[in-house]
Design an enzyme around this catalytic site. Structure first.
Site, PDB file in Angstrom:
ATOM      1  N   LYS A   1      12.211  -0.846  10.757  1.00  0.00           N
ATOM      2  CA  LYS A   1      11.958   0.604  10.765  1.00  0.00           C
ATOM      3  C   LYS A   1      13.059   1.336  11.515  1.00  0.00           C
ATOM      4  O   LYS A   1      13.448   2.440  11.145  1.00  0.00           O
ATOM      5  CB  LYS A   1      10.601   0.921  11.394  1.00  0.00           C
ATOM      6  CG  LYS A   1       9.420   0.148  10.832  1.00  0.00           C
ATOM      7  CD  LYS A   1       9.204   0.354   9.348  1.00  0.00           C
ATOM      8  CE  LYS A   1       8.584  -0.868   8.724  1.00  0.00           C
ATOM      9  NZ  LYS A   1       9.270  -1.435   7.577  1.00  0.00           N
TER      10      LYS A   1
ATOM     11  N   GLU B   1       6.949   7.861  18.239  1.00  0.00           N
ATOM     12  CA  GLU B   1       6.978   9.001  17.327  1.00  0.00           C
ATOM     13  C   GLU B   1       5.850   9.937  17.704  1.00  0.00           C
ATOM     14  O   GLU B   1       4.840   9.507  18.258  1.00  0.00           O
ATOM     15  CB  GLU B   1       6.723   8.534  15.879  1.00  0.00           C
ATOM     16  CG  GLU B   1       7.959   8.128  15.137  1.00  0.00           C
ATOM     17  CD  GLU B   1       7.669   7.670  13.710  1.00  0.00           C
ATOM     18  OE1 GLU B   1       6.505   7.727  13.265  1.00  0.00           O
ATOM     19  OE2 GLU B   1       8.628   7.246  13.053  1.00  0.00           O
TER      20      GLU B   1
ATOM     21  N   HIS C   1      -5.550   0.630   5.856  1.00  0.00           N
ATOM     22  CA  HIS C   1      -4.216   0.419   5.284  1.00  0.00           C
ATOM     23  C   HIS C   1      -4.233  -0.285   3.931  1.00  0.00           C
ATOM     24  O   HIS C   1      -3.191  -0.668   3.422  1.00  0.00           O
ATOM     25  CB  HIS C   1      -3.297  -0.325   6.268  1.00  0.00           C
ATOM     26  CG  HIS C   1      -3.200   0.375   7.585  1.00  0.00           C
ATOM     27  ND1 HIS C   1      -2.644   1.622   7.721  1.00  0.00           N
ATOM     28  CD2 HIS C   1      -3.621   0.023   8.821  1.00  0.00           C
ATOM     29  CE1 HIS C   1      -2.717   2.004   8.983  1.00  0.00           C
ATOM     30  NE2 HIS C   1      -3.316   1.059   9.679  1.00  0.00           N
TER      31      HIS C   1
ATOM     32  N   ARG D   1      10.386  -2.980  -3.278  1.00  0.00           N
ATOM     33  CA  ARG D   1       9.789  -3.827  -4.321  1.00  0.00           C
ATOM     34  C   ARG D   1       9.099  -2.938  -5.338  1.00  0.00           C
ATOM     35  O   ARG D   1       8.977  -1.728  -5.160  1.00  0.00           O
ATOM     36  CB  ARG D   1       8.727  -4.733  -3.682  1.00  0.00           C
ATOM     37  CG  ARG D   1       7.641  -3.916  -3.010  1.00  0.00           C
ATOM     38  CD  ARG D   1       6.413  -4.687  -2.621  1.00  0.00           C
ATOM     39  NE  ARG D   1       5.326  -3.787  -2.260  1.00  0.00           N
ATOM     40  CZ  ARG D   1       5.152  -3.229  -1.076  1.00  0.00           C
ATOM     41  NH1 ARG D   1       6.002  -3.486  -0.104  1.00  0.00           N
ATOM     42  NH2 ARG D   1       4.140  -2.405  -0.849  1.00  0.00           N
TER      43      ARG D   1
HETATM   44  C1  MV4 Z   1       2.113   7.382  11.310  1.00  0.00           C
HETATM   45  C2  MV4 Z   1       0.884   8.068  11.401  1.00  0.00           C
HETATM   46  C3  MV4 Z   1       0.839   9.200  12.193  1.00  0.00           C
HETATM   47  N1  MV4 Z   1       1.924   9.604  12.869  1.00  0.00           N
HETATM   48  N2  MV4 Z   1       3.177   7.834  12.003  1.00  0.00           N
HETATM   49  C4  MV4 Z   1       0.474   3.656   8.847  1.00  0.00           C
HETATM   50  C5  MV4 Z   1       1.184   2.751   7.911  1.00  0.00           C
HETATM   51  C6  MV4 Z   1       2.619   2.903   8.212  1.00  0.00           C
HETATM   52  N3  MV4 Z   1       3.353   2.897   6.996  1.00  0.00           N
HETATM   53  C7  MV4 Z   1       2.737   4.199   8.937  1.00  0.00           C
HETATM   54  N4  MV4 Z   1       1.410   4.630   9.231  1.00  0.00           N
HETATM   55  C8  MV4 Z   1       1.192   5.780   9.900  1.00  0.00           C
HETATM   56  N5  MV4 Z   1       2.247   6.272  10.600  1.00  0.00           N
HETATM   57  C9  MV4 Z   1       3.064   8.918  12.761  1.00  0.00           C
HETATM   58  N6  MV4 Z   1       4.115   9.333  13.456  1.00  0.00           N
HETATM   59  C10 MV4 Z   1      -0.194   7.595  10.686  1.00  0.00           C
HETATM   60  C11 MV4 Z   1      -0.050   6.438   9.933  1.00  0.00           C
HETATM   61  C12 MV4 Z   1      -1.223   6.036   9.226  1.00  0.00           C
HETATM   62  C13 MV4 Z   1      -1.241   5.978   7.833  1.00  0.00           C
HETATM   63  C14 MV4 Z   1      -0.115   6.295   7.070  1.00  0.00           C
HETATM   64  C15 MV4 Z   1      -0.142   6.211   5.704  1.00  0.00           C
HETATM   65  C16 MV4 Z   1      -1.320   5.814   5.068  1.00  0.00           C
HETATM   66  C17 MV4 Z   1      -2.416   5.498   5.784  1.00  0.00           C
HETATM   67  C18 MV4 Z   1      -2.401   5.569   7.176  1.00  0.00           C
HETATM   68  C19 MV4 Z   1      -3.546   5.255   7.891  1.00  0.00           C
HETATM   69  C20 MV4 Z   1      -3.519   5.320   9.249  1.00  0.00           C
HETATM   70  C21 MV4 Z   1      -2.354   5.690   9.915  1.00  0.00           C
END
Ligand code: MV4
Length: 498
Positions: free
Chosen positions: A118, A202, A237, A294
């Site tokens: 990341k 973040e 997720h 992918r």
């Molecule tokens: C976040 C967030 C809130 N704020 N980043 C979860 C999976 C990963 N790809 C990144 N994720 C998140 N990052 C910040 N700065 C909340 C999530 C997140 C989320 C993101 C996408 C789809 C579902 C989610 C479920 C919980 C938290």
């Protein structure tokens, strides 16, 4: 340019079949690999040739990269498609495939590597004009510096593992008092889970939407975006419903997100099909999160609205062809929804429900697509992902696609195992989903098991069946007004029977 003549698909289930179907359309011979648990699977029967890799556990079969490369060479296949999961985002595997003189149907090992971290991804896109969530672009090494940065950003903040992804290794910190403890935990968790303790912070976006952009690049520097997929309906997720386009994305926002996604792809010299993941806050600001290097599970909704076969495009690009279309040639046609049918019991904490598919009949009809890898009578193995099928619908507009999905769910017949079909119908009919105004908190906010229509236990079902048999054995009951023939017909043709 080197034409692929024989393709080995290093995967199983629905995605292996889906890839082989396209290969066959392109005149490419197919090789399946399988574990002992999948001997009788449709992907094995479909392929022109099939080779057993070993015992059921993935580590002893589908993850044996070297063995797969050797099978490929022995059978004279010239390319490997990894599907999703398993070896699909393993840069070492992609490299080994290339070193063996074979084509990896996917991006370069370098692109996989950069996007697998990341922090490296954030650093790679820094030179481009890509919106990022406010935070640190480097691993935290000094706790005092990190705390000062967190203060600047404002609490709550999120600690993320650089090697994480898909939500693994994330921690919310509400105030400075918790910072040090949470960070130490995050570092040691990341170290033991990924062998890499690097973490960064973040700003925490409270109730985000998850919207991703499909991109496609060739090896000559051309990159296009194939619009967005809305993936906010997820549970821990694990995505449940995806759709394209998103109900909240305007044409201007689509263009801005699409161009940002192309920027991300260019930042890592990306070729092949990839997905750029954004989170979108309540004011509809979007921020780049990560890139999946992918083909994704939910790619069919993009295919339905663009008319493109993404696997075909992957193969053409892997052969070295230039993209045969430009951004201006792409148009959104109608709306598409996908649900994932998992062998899980929504009434019992979504526990995997493995067993035999006693009845398995797919829905059909206009605008309905089923991507699956099982047949009636088969056992669902315990060793792999519990997703048994993807049900995809297409309609002229969002409501048509949703209505068609509900019809298709009602036409699906699965017995022998519990599935998430009822749960999906509940979600699709919920006012928040119908309105389009929802975020990643949808399931925890709106779902509880008692919201599903009550069903009968096995014992109650047997009792009811016995009573019904007895009831209809009495001839006079056939003429009774409670006979199903008299009851609330869904169409009126039945009324003409008597
Ligand atoms: C976040 C967030 C809130 N704020 N980043 C979860 C999976 C990963 N790809 C990144 N994720 C998140 N990052 C910040 N700065 C909340 C999530 C997140 C989320 C993101 C996408 C789809 C579902 C989610 C479920 C919980 C938290």
């Amino acid at each position: 340019m080197s034409k692929i003549k024989k393709l080995l698909v290093a995967n199983r289930g629905e995605i292996a079949l889906r890839i082989m179907r396209t290969a066959r359309e392109m005149g490419i011979a197919t090789v399946a690999v399988y574990s002992e648990a999948d001997r009788l699977s449709p992907h094995v029967k479909f392929a022109d040739e099939a080779v057993c890799l070993g015992p059921p556990p993935s580590k002893e079969s589908y993850l044996l990269g070297e063995k797969i490369v050797n099978v490929c060479k022995e059978l004279g296949a010239d390319a490997i498609h990894p599907g999703y999961g398993f070896l699909s985002e393993n840069a070492d595997f992609a490299r080994k495939v290339g070193e063996a003189g074979l084509i990896f149907v996917g991006p370069s090992p370098q692109s996989i590597e950069v996007m697998g971290s990341k922090l490296a991804a954030k650093q790679a896109v820094a030179a481009y004009d890509i919106p990022l969530v406010p935070g640190t672009e480097e691993a935290i090494s000094d706790i005092t510096v990190a705390k000062a940065r967190a203060e600047e950003i404002g609490y709550p903040i999120l600690i993320k593992a650089s090697a994480g992804g898909g939500g693994k290794g994330m921690r919310i910190v509400d105030s400075e008092a918790d910072f040090e403890e949470q960070m130490n935990r995050a570092v040691s968790e990341a170290q033991s889970a990924f062998g890499d303790g690097a973490v960064f912070i973040e700003k925490y976006i409270g109730s985000p939407r998850h919207i991703e952009i499909q991109v496609l690049g060739d090896q000559h520097g051309n990159t296009v975006y194939l619009f967005e997929r809305e993936c906010s309906i997820q549970r821990r997720h694990q995505k449940v419903i995806e759709e394209a386009p998103s109900a909240v994305v305007s044409p201007e926002m689509r263009k801005a997100m699409g161009e940002a996604a192309v920027g991300v792809a260019k930042a890592c010299n990306y070729y092949g099909a990839g997905t750029v993941e954004f989170i979108v806050d309540e004011q509809l600001n979007f921020y780049f999160l990560e890139m999946n290097t992918r083909l994704q599970v939910e790619h069919p909704v993009t295919e339905m609205i663009t008319g493109k076969d993404l696997v075909r495009e992957q193969i053409l690009v892997a052969e070295g062809n230039r993209l045969s279309f430009a951004q201006e040639d792409l148009k959104i046609n109608g709306h598409s929804v996908e649900i994932r049918v998992y062998a899980e019991d929504p009434k019992n904490g979504f526990l995997p429900d493995i067993g035999k598919l006693v009845t398995y009949r797919r829905p059909q009809g206009p605008g309905v697509r089923v991507d699956d890898g099982f047949e009636e009578g088969m056992d669902i193995p315990i060793y792999y992902d519990p997703m048994i099928a993807k049900l995809i619908t297409h309609g002229e507009n969002r409501q048509d696609a949703i209505d068609r999905m509900i019809r298709a769910i009602n036409d699906y017949r699965i017995t022998g195992i519990q599935t998430t079909l009822d749960f999906c119908r509940f979600a699709l009919q919920h006012p928040a989903f119908v309105s389009g105004d929802f975020n990643t908190k949808f399931v925890e906010l709106h779902f509880s098991p008692e919201k599903l229509e009550p069903v009968f236990t096995q014992e109650e079902q047997e009792l009811l069946a016995a009573l019904a048999v007895e009831f209809f054995q009495k001839e006079e009951n056939l003429l009774s007004p409670t006979h199903p023939l008299h009851a609330k017909p869904s169409t009126n043709w039945k009324n003409r029977l008597i």
